[in-house]
Design an enzyme around this catalytic site. Structure first.
Site, short mmCIF file in Angstrom:
data_model
loop_
_atom_site.label_atom_id
_atom_site.label_comp_id
_atom_site.label_asym_id
_atom_site.label_seq_id
_atom_site.Cartn_x
_atom_site.Cartn_y
_atom_site.Cartn_z
N ILE A 177 2.42 5.91 2.42
CA ILE A 177 2.87 6.69 3.58
C ILE A 177 2.55 8.16 3.30
CG2 ILE A 177 4.81 7.29 5.05
CD1 ILE A 177 6.19 4.72 4.16
N GLY A 178 1.50 8.65 3.93
CA GLY A 178 1.01 10.00 3.66
C GLY A 178 -0.03 9.96 2.56
N CYS A 179 -1.26 9.56 2.90
CA CYS A 179 -2.27 9.25 1.88
C CYS A 179 -3.17 10.42 1.52
CB CYS A 179 -3.11 8.06 2.32
SG CYS A 179 -4.12 8.39 3.79
N GLY A 180 -3.01 11.56 2.18
CA GLY A 180 -3.87 12.69 1.85
C GLY A 180 -5.33 12.36 2.04
N SER A 202 -3.37 13.55 9.70
CA SER A 202 -4.45 14.53 9.73
C SER A 202 -5.79 13.81 9.92
CB SER A 202 -4.48 15.33 8.43
OG SER A 202 -5.71 16.02 8.28
N CYS A 357 5.74 29.81 -3.37
CA CYS A 357 6.14 28.46 -3.79
C CYS A 357 6.25 28.36 -5.31
CB CYS A 357 5.16 27.43 -3.25
SG CYS A 357 5.24 27.19 -1.47
#
Length: 389
Positions: A177-180, A202, A357
């Site tokens: 979930i959210g593989c870049g 994206s 950050c």
């Protein structure tokens, strides 16, 4: 704003800072136009009005506009956050602060119809930018530095750490979930022989991830996690949970519970906050990660209750400081080539983002957690894993 008769401090160069703001900076060991690498070099006195009016937003936007500089922005932010002096400054910007709190309480900023906004604004910024900044696998999350000599090795160790914690076996199905850009999916398919479904919001990530994973049992979809169906032996989510939002935690874990097989393992890798916060940083929200929210352990444990068992919790938050500084070094080195595609203001925005950050994690306010989760139905005892190298 300060009244016209407020006492002021006059630093070298004649630019005057309001006394209350100057006092806070001094508590952090920061001077205006001082000689230390983390001191603010102020070029325009309007900076102070912008800071006092909107704090984080004004501080960041005035830096982007070239109204002040700092040689070591990372150390500037570390000093502000180390003793939570950033919270003191926010007292000046009460109206903006109340607005941000109300906005997060009244609206679901991470609703399904907003899901692709962060992909369009941040992750679609440009593959050339991320290729230059990241390691060769383009892993855009905290690396694991315990036994690594450089960023490439630290990211490989992180990927292997995840796969071993998941106890991946050949032929198993893995949902990411959210593989870049497909770095973990490719690694897991090649090294561990699993079939992977990766999802992203994206379009730029999806295109490059498909290219990276050609010839492997990997499928990449442009889809929101709320539209997922099926069943998977293992689930992993790395650096995506920060976009879920506290209002959606219950639904997120309900969906993961439905998708995970009874004997499966779910690894959640997420940035966290050492304290529960009611709002998102206004500058980060506007320019970097719209609609994001960093969970606290309290929020996570409440959402996990009656859904998953926590088999393992691993914190290596300080590794994110080192990761961000490695990204900054790569970005600075690549800027002569990137500047033909990106503006000077973008350069200052991106540098500010990476440095603030880094200071956040260096101060300990920012944490990085890997949680290994299972369902009550799982019959095996989970044996935790830490690499020995």
């Amino acid at each position: 704003m300060m009244s016209s008769n407020s006492a002021s401090y006059s630093p070298p160069g004649g630019i005057k800072a309001p006394a209350a703001l100057q006092q806070i900076l001094q508590q952090a060991g920061i001077a205006v136009n001082g000689t230390q690498a983390w001191d603010m070099q102020v070029h325009d006195p309007m900076v102070f009005d912008r800071i006092l009016q909107t704090w984080s937003l004004g501080l960041g936007e005035s830096y982007m506009d070239g109204q002040w500089d700092c040689q070591r922005l990372d150390e500037f932010f570390y000093r502000l956050m180390r003793d939570e002096l950033d919270e003191s400054v926010q007292g000046f910007a009460k109206v903006r602060l109340l607005y941000e709190i109300a906005r997060s309480k009244l609206f679901n900023l991470q609703s399904k119809d907003r899901a692709f906004q962060v992909g369009e604004q941040h992750y679609n910024a440009g593959n050339d930018l991320f290729e230059a900044m990241l390691d060769p696998r383009m892993i855009y999350s905290c690396a694991y530095w315990a036994h690594a000599k450089d960023l490439t090795e630290a990211q490989e160790h992180k990927l292997d750490l995840i796969c071993k914690k998941l106890q991946l076996k050949p032929g198993e199905s893995l949902l990411e979930i959210g593989c870049g850009w497909g770095g973990l999916a490719k690694f897991a398919a090649e090294r561990y022989g699993v079939k992977v479904l990766g999802i992203t919001v994206s379009s730029e990530q999806r295109a490059l991830a498909i290219e990276h994973c050609q010839g492997l049992p990997v499928e990449i979809r442009l889809i929101d996690y709320r539209d997922l169906t099926g069943s998977f032996d293992k689930i992993v989510s790395v650096g995506m949970f920060e976009h879920v939002g506290q209002k959606n935690y219950a639904e997120y874990f309900d969906i993961a519970h439905r998708l995970l097989s009874d004997q499966g393992i779910f690894l959640l890798h997420t940035i966290g906050s050492y304290a529960t916060v009611k709002k998102t940083d206004a500058w980060i929200d506007r320019y970097i990660f719209p609609n994001g929210h960093l969970p606290s352990l309290v929020e996570l444990s409440q959402a996990l209750e009656r859904r998953f068992l926590v088999e393992d919790l691993h914190n290596f938050g300080h590794d994110y400081d080192k990761t961000l500084m490695a990204w900054l070094s790569n970005f600075e080195r690549a800027w002569p080539q990137l500047q033909t595609q990106y503006s000077k203001r973008f350069y200052r925005m991106w540098r500010y983002y990476l440095c603030c950050c880094a200071g956040f994690f260096r101060s300990g306010q920012g944490q990085l957690w890997q949680l290994v989760l299972t369902k009550r139905e799982r019959q095996q005892t989970y044996l935790g894993y830490r690499p020995s190298f």
